[in-house]
Design a protein around this motif. Structure first.
Motif, PDB file in Angstrom:
ATOM      1  N   LEU A 397       0.834  -1.204   0.000  1.00  0.00           N
ATOM      2  CA  LEU A 397       0.000   0.000   0.000  1.00  0.00           C
ATOM      3  C   LEU A 397       0.868   1.253   0.000  1.00  0.00           C
ATOM      4  N   PRO A 398       0.317   2.370  -0.489  1.00  0.00           N
ATOM      5  CA  PRO A 398       1.063   3.631  -0.369  1.00  0.00           C
ATOM      6  C   PRO A 398       1.314   3.978   1.090  1.00  0.00           C
ATOM      7  N   LEU A 399       2.510   4.477   1.389  1.00  0.00           N
ATOM      8  CA  LEU A 399       2.844   4.871   2.749  1.00  0.00           C
ATOM      9  C   LEU A 399       2.047   6.116   3.157  1.00  0.00           C
ATOM     10  N   PRO A 400       2.004   6.448   4.444  1.00  0.00           N
ATOM     11  CA  PRO A 400       1.333   7.686   4.858  1.00  0.00           C
ATOM     12  C   PRO A 400       1.852   8.889   4.072  1.00  0.00           C
ATOM     13  N   SER A 401       0.954   9.825   3.792  1.00  0.00           N
ATOM     14  CA  SER A 401       1.260  11.048   3.043  1.00  0.00           C
ATOM     15  C   SER A 401       1.660  10.768   1.593  1.00  0.00           C
ATOM     16  N   THR A 402       1.325   9.594   1.084  1.00  0.00           N
ATOM     17  CA  THR A 402       1.748   9.207  -0.268  1.00  0.00           C
ATOM     18  C   THR A 402       0.543   8.822  -1.108  1.00  0.00           C
ATOM     19  N   GLU A 403       0.579   9.238  -2.369  1.00  0.00           N
ATOM     20  CA  GLU A 403      -0.445   8.822  -3.337  1.00  0.00           C
ATOM     21  C   GLU A 403       0.215   8.049  -4.467  1.00  0.00           C
ATOM     22  N   ILE A 424       3.994   8.412  -8.501  1.00  0.00           N
ATOM     23  CA  ILE A 424       4.068   8.611  -7.049  1.00  0.00           C
ATOM     24  C   ILE A 424       4.049  10.097  -6.715  1.00  0.00           C
ATOM     25  N   ARG A 425       3.245  10.461  -5.728  1.00  0.00           N
ATOM     26  CA  ARG A 425       3.214  11.834  -5.241  1.00  0.00           C
ATOM     27  C   ARG A 425       3.275  11.826  -3.722  1.00  0.00           C
ATOM     28  N   GLY A 426       4.128  12.668  -3.168  1.00  0.00           N
ATOM     29  CA  GLY A 426       4.246  12.754  -1.721  1.00  0.00           C
ATOM     30  C   GLY A 426       5.458  13.580  -1.346  1.00  0.00           C
ATOM     31  N   PRO A 427       5.633  13.858  -0.065  1.00  0.00           N
ATOM     32  CA  PRO A 427       6.733  14.730   0.367  1.00  0.00           C
ATOM     33  C   PRO A 427       8.112  14.107   0.187  1.00  0.00           C
TER      34      PRO A 427
END
Length: 574
Positions: A397-403, A424-427
Motif C-alpha cells: 500500500l502507499p505509505l502515509p502522506s503518499t499517493e 508517485i506523489r508525496g513529500p
C-alpha cells in the motif's frame, strides 16, 4: 515543475486497508533539517551503542563528536553551504560519521558506489561538482586516474582499520594493505588521512549551519540503466518525510499481539551498502532517529563473514534484496542462528520472488514484507503491512502522506485492475534531477506525480503489483510478456537457485523468452524446467531458450542485471 497539491484523505481509498492505528499522514515539519534530527538523536541516545563494524562497537556520543569534528574540518577548508562532498566507501564505521558530518556542516552528500570504474566516477564527480571526497584507500587508485579532470580539491583517505582502536586498527590496516594486498598503490599528494583529519578538526570551531527543509541534502545517482546516470536531488524535507513514513509503517510489526515485544533498542543488520538509498534511509537515518544498533556488513557477498558478524546479536530488523535473502535461506550455517527476535524483513531494490519468500519464512519465522521505491522517492513509496504473516506478491500500500496513481501513455489514470505506469506523489518525491530540467520534465506530471517507469496494477484494496519495467517487456507474436512473471515461475521450480529472463530476437515471433538459471541442484535439466514451465505458463510465455550459468551478473547491491544479459546476446536468435 508544479508543486504537488495537498493530499485529500477522501481520495485515498487505500487508507481503509491500513493496519489499525496507522496514521494517514506524517508531520515532517517537526524537523527543520536532517541536521536537527541527527543532533536530537545524538543527544537522546548518547550513551547507547550505535554501530558495530568488524567487531568494534561505537556509541552515538562518539559518532556525535567525530561527525562534529569532520564538519568543522570541512568548514575550515572554505566549503560553503550547498557545496557537494562525495563519499566513496563500503559499510565501515567512517560512513555514518561522514554522512552526519557533511550534513551538519550544511553541505550536500554525494554517495558513490566504491566499485565504480574511473569513467563512472569521473562522470559523477563532474556532474555533481563535488569539491571534496571521503574515500576508502582501497579505491583511491580509481580517484587518482580522474581527479585532475574534476573540481575535487580536498581528499580524505580512510583505512579499513582507522576506527578499530590503536592496536587492532593497525593490525587490520597492515593485513588489508600488505597481506591481502587489497590496496593498490596510489598517489594523491594533497590528500589527508581520516584520523589526521579528525586530529586537525578537533582544534577547529564547528559552526552549526542554518538549514531549511528545502535545502538539498543528497544527490543520489540513479543506476543509469535508461541512459546517463542522473542525480536525484533529495532535499532535507524529502528524506525527513521518508524516515518518518518508514518509522510509522514499522510499528505494527513491533507491537504485534501474541508476539514478545522487541527490546527498547532494536538491532538492525545493515547488509545493504550505505551508498544505496534503501540502506541510507531505512538503516542509517531511521536508525539514528530511533536509536537503533546497526551491524555494518562491508561485503554481504561474503556470507560466512556476514554470519560471523551477526551471530553475537539477537537481530530485530533485516532489510535486504531478494538475492541476499535467497543466498542466506539456502545456507546451512545461517539456518542455525537465533531468529526469535526478528520482527521485520524489508524486501526491496528488486522483486521478491515467492519461492524465496517461502524459504525465508520457513528458516526465520519472519515473513518478508516487500516494499517499493526509487532513488527519486527517497526511496520508500509503498510497502506491505509489516505485521503480515505471508508473502502477498504485491508491493503493498502507499505509505502515509503518499499517493499512487496508475497512468496510461497519455498520463491519464487507468481503471482499477488495469496495467499502467506507476506514478508517485508525496513529500518524499525528489525536487528534480540535478541540473537537468529537461529530464525532470519527462518524469514529473503537472499534478506533481513522479512517473516511475514501472508498470503496475492496483486492486480495489489499494495494493499494487508490479508487472515490470517498460523497457524489460518482451513482445512475443504481439503478446506482452513480463520477465518478472517468468522469473517467478522458474524460481519456484525445484533445483533452481536464481534466474533471469530476457527477450531475444526471433525470426518467427519477433522476440522469444530466454531464461538464464543458476542451479541449486546439479541434477536439474533443461527438460525439467521446460516441463515445469509448460504446467505453469501459457504457450507464448514459455521460455524458448534455457541456459545454465554458474552465476548471474549483479550490481553491488545484489540486483540482477538483465541488461548485461541482453547486451551479450547476438542480433538474431535461431
Amino acid at each position: 515543475m508544479n508543486a504537488p497539491a495537498e493530499l485529500s484523505i477522501s481520495d485515498r481509498f487505500w487508507l481503509k486497508s491500513y493496519p489499525q492505528g496507522m496514521p494517514a499522514d506524517v508531520d515532517y515539519t517537526q524537523y527543520s533539517s536532517l541536521a536537527q534530527l541527527i543532533e536530537e538523536a545524538f543527544g537522546k541516545f548518547r550513551a547507547r551503542k550505535a554501530y558495530v563494524g568488524m567487531g568494534q562497537e561505537v556509541t552515538f556520543g562518539q559518532i556525535d563528536e567525530w561527525s562534529k569534528t569532520l564538519a568543522a574540518w570541512l568548514q575550515s577548508k572554505g566549503l560553503q553551504k550547498g557545496d557537494r562532498v562525495a563519499i566513496m566507501m563500503p559499510n565501515v564505521l567512517q560512513y555514518p560519521v561522514a554522512i552526519a558530518g557533511v550534513l551538519r556542516a550544511g553541505l550536500v552528500v554525494v554517495n558513490v558506489n566504491p566499485l565504480y570504474t574511473p569513467r563512472e566516477l569521473e562522470h559523477q564527480l563532474k556532474d555533481s561538482g563535488a569539491k571534496a571526497i571521503i574515500i576508502l584507500e582501497n579505491f583511491a587508485t580509481t580517484l587518482q586516474e580522474v581527479i585532475g579532470r574534476t573540481q575535487v580539491k580536498h581528499v580524505v583517505v580512510a583505512g579499513m582499520g582507522d576506527m578499530l582502536g590503536v592496536w587492532k586498527g593497525a593490525l587490520v590496516n597492515f593485513v588489508v594493505r600488505h597481506v591481502k594486498k587489497m590496496v593498490p598503490e596510489f598517489s594523491l599528494p594533497n590528500a589527508i588521512r581520516f584520523n589526521a583529519m579528525l586530529a586537525e578538526g578537533m582544534r577547529m570551531q564547528f559552526k552549526p549551519a542554518a538549514l531549511s527543509r528545502d535545502d538539498v541534502a543528497f544527490l543520489q545517482y540513479t543506476g543509469g540503466t535508461t541512459g546517463v546516470s542522473k542525480g536525484a536531488t533529495l532535499t532535507h524535507k524529502n528524506v525527513i518525510a521518508n524516515v518518518l513514513q518508514s518509522e510509522a509503517w514499522m510499528q505494527p510489526a513491533l507491537h504485534k499481539p501474541g508476539v514478545p515485544p522487541v527490546p527498547d533498542q532494536m538491532v538492525t543488520v545493515v547488509a545493504l551498502p550505505l551508498y544505496h538509498i534503501f540502506a541510507l534511509t531505512i538503516c542509517c537515518l531511521l536508525g539514528m532517529r530511533t536509536g537503533a544498533f546497526c551491524i555494518l556488513i562491508p561485503n554481504p557477498r561474503d556470507i560466512p563473514a556476514l554470519i560471523k558478524e551477526i551471530r553475537p546479536y539477537k537481530i530485530n530488523t533485516f532489510p535486504a534484496v531478494n538475492t541476499l535473502y535467497n543466498g542466506l535461506a539456502n545456507n546451512e550455517e545461517f539456518k542455525q542462528l537465533d531468529f526469535s527476535g526478528l520482527r521485520v524483513s524489508n524486501g526491496g531494490g528488486m522483486a521478491v520472488q515467492g519461492a524465496v519468500a517461502e524459504k525465508w519464512l520457513k528458516v526465520t519465522g519472519c515473513a518478508i514484507v516487500e516494499g517499493y521505491g526509487l532513488s527519486e522517492t527517497s526511496p520508500s513509496a509503498t510497502c506491505n503491512p509489516t505485521d503480515s504473516n505471508v508473502y502477498s506478491g504485491t508491493i503493498g500500500l502507499p505509505l502515509p502522506s503518499t499517493e499512487i496513481a496508475i497512468l496510461d501513455d497519455d498520463g491519464k489514470p487507468v481503471p482499477l485492475g488495469e496495467r499502467g505506469e506507476i506514478a508517485i506523489r508525496g513529500p518524499q518525491v525528489m525536487a528534480g534531477y540535478w541540473q537537468r530540467p529537461e529530464e525532470t520534465a519527462k518524469v514529473m506530471t503537472p499534478e506533481g506525480y513522479f512517473k516511475s517507469g514501472d508498470i503496475g496494477i492496483m486492486d480495489e484494496r489499494g495494493y499494487t503489483k508490479i508487472v515490470d519495467r517498460k523497457k524489460d517487456m518482451i513482445l512475443v507474436s504481439g503478446f506482452n510478456v513480463y520477465p518478472n512473471e517468468i522469473e517467478e515461475v522458474v524460481a519456484s521450480c525445484s533445483g533452481v537457485l536464481e534466474c533471469a529472463a530476457i527477450g531475444v530476437p526471433d525470426k518467427n515471433s519477433g522476440e522469444a523468452v530466454k531464461v538464464f538459471i543458476v542451479k541449486a541442484n546439479e541434477a536439474l535439466s533443461e527438460r525439467d524446467v521446460q516441463d515445469y514451465c509448460a504446467k505453469n505458463l501459457t504457450g507464448y510465455k514459455k521460455p524458448k531458450y534455457i541456459v545454465f550459468k554458474s552465476e548471474l551478473p549483479k550490481t553491488n547491491v545484489g540486483k540482477i542485471l538483465r541488461r548485461e544479459l541482453r547486451d551479450a546476446e547476438p542480433k538474431m536468435a535461431a
